[in-house]
Design a protein around this motif. Structure first.
Motif, PDB file in Angstrom:
ATOM      1  N   ALA A  11      75.343 -14.492  19.367  1.00  0.00           N
ATOM      2  CA  ALA A  11      75.797 -13.918  18.092  1.00  0.00           C
ATOM      3  C   ALA A  11      75.738 -12.393  18.131  1.00  0.00           C
ATOM      4  O   ALA A  11      76.714 -11.706  17.796  1.00  0.00           O
ATOM      5  CB  ALA A  11      74.945 -14.461  16.942  1.00  0.00           C
ATOM      6  N   TYR A  12      74.602 -11.855  18.556  1.00  0.00           N
ATOM      7  CA  TYR A  12      74.448 -10.388  18.595  1.00  0.00           C
ATOM      8  C   TYR A  12      75.351  -9.768  19.655  1.00  0.00           C
ATOM      9  O   TYR A  12      75.928  -8.699  19.438  1.00  0.00           O
ATOM     10  CB  TYR A  12      72.977 -10.016  18.846  1.00  0.00           C
TER      11      TYR A  12
ATOM     12  N   ILE B  37      69.462 -14.690  13.487  1.00  0.00           N
ATOM     13  CA  ILE B  37      70.904 -14.435  13.324  1.00  0.00           C
ATOM     14  C   ILE B  37      71.186 -13.971  11.887  1.00  0.00           C
ATOM     15  O   ILE B  37      72.157 -13.269  11.630  1.00  0.00           O
ATOM     16  CB  ILE B  37      71.722 -15.710  13.688  1.00  0.00           C
ATOM     17  N   HIS B  41      74.176 -11.821  10.232  1.00  0.00           N
ATOM     18  CA  HIS B  41      75.126 -12.583   9.424  1.00  0.00           C
ATOM     19  C   HIS B  41      75.197 -12.071   7.974  1.00  0.00           C
ATOM     20  O   HIS B  41      76.289 -11.797   7.466  1.00  0.00           O
ATOM     21  CB  HIS B  41      74.678 -14.057   9.467  1.00  0.00           C
ATOM     22  N   SER B  91      79.183 -15.414  13.652  1.00  0.00           N
ATOM     23  CA  SER B  91      77.716 -15.552  13.706  1.00  0.00           C
ATOM     24  C   SER B  91      77.254 -16.765  12.912  1.00  0.00           C
ATOM     25  O   SER B  91      76.308 -17.458  13.312  1.00  0.00           O
ATOM     26  CB  SER B  91      77.027 -14.272  13.217  1.00  0.00           C
TER      27      SER B  91
END
Lengths: 42, 216
Positions: A11-12, B37, B41, B91
């Motif tokens: 995600a990052y 996350i 997000h 994300s």
């Protein structure tokens, strides 16, 4: 629940790549326009 | 010069956000470290709301005054808005797989966010299809104003419809139940993303101004 670090890094990492690509695009366009301005100057 | 300073401030704030999200905030008791996350997000979607709010302001300003500066503001905010919405969706999808067991579901929050993303991708495509500046700015302003109606739909979708996505824990009617260290990490990242938005906005506005100057 397991930590799932791979999902966190994905995600990052994805966000970093996208933001960096956009920033590079803006920087390239700025350079391009600055070059145009320099050529137009007498 | 001021833009450069803003850029460095954004970089420093993003680094502080990483430290807060990975070093300071504790491991969440139920989800484990995948919950981190959230520090990407949630700030991403809040920044996207702000960006599309600025598209709305710029669009309205243009229709009322016909000054090109308002149109440039709307354009400059729409691009990062689309990027931050894309990051939100990606994300969220990555977070959803280990926690919900699926990358995607047609839940009200996810679907309305995808519609928000597509509306503003359409906004940018529309701008690219019209050559005449005033016609382009007018058409884009109408989409920019109508598109903003989707922001409250996205935000309140978890309240209005039965959703898999959790209800709002910040910007909700009740006091936030989030623990203080997690809330602080979220806040630092939100500030960092907001600074980044204003940096990108300043750069994109200047590019649009120069483009208008050379075109005209």
């Amino acid at each position: 629940m397991p930590d799932n670090w791979s999902y966190v890094f994905a995600a990052y990492g994805l966000a970093a790549v996208v933001l960096l690509a956009y920033w590079r695009r803006l920087a390239a366009r700025t350079r391009d326009l600055a070059g145009q301005a320099a050529r137009k100057r007498p | 010069m001021a833009v450069r300073v803003l850029g460095w401030l954004a970089v420093l704030a993003l680094l502080a956000g990483l430290v807060a999200g990975f070093g300071y905030a504790p491991r969440e008791a139920v989800q484990g470290n995948v919950q981190r996350i959230m520090y990407l997000h949630v700030p991403a979607v809040l920044t996207a709301y702000l960006a599309f709010g600025l598209v709305f302001v710029g669009s309205l300003g243009y229709l009322l005054t016909r000054r090109p500066g308002w149109d440039r503001l709307a354009l400059a905010a729409a691009e990062p808005g689309v990027i931050f919405t894309g990051i939100t969706i990606a994300s969220g999808s990555i977070w959803g797989k280990p926690t919900w067991g699926t990358w995607w579901t047609w839940d009200a929050r996810l679907t309305s966010t995808a519609v928000l993303f597509l509306v503003y991708v359409g906004y940018l495509l529309l701008r690219g299809m019209i050559d005449e500046p005033d016609r382009r700015a007018r058409a884009a302003a109408v989409v920019g104003i109508l598109g903003a109606a989707n922001i409250p739909i996205v935000h309140f979708s978890v309240k209005w419809w039965r959703a898999l996505h959790q209800p709002s824990t910040i910007l909700g009617p009740e006091p936030s139940p989030i623990a203080a260290p997690i809330a602080l990490a979220l806040f630092v990242n939100w500030v960092a993303f907001t600074l980044l938005l204003f940096y990108l906005l300043a750069k994109r506005t200047e590019i649009a101004r120069l483009e208008d100057m050379y075109a005209g």
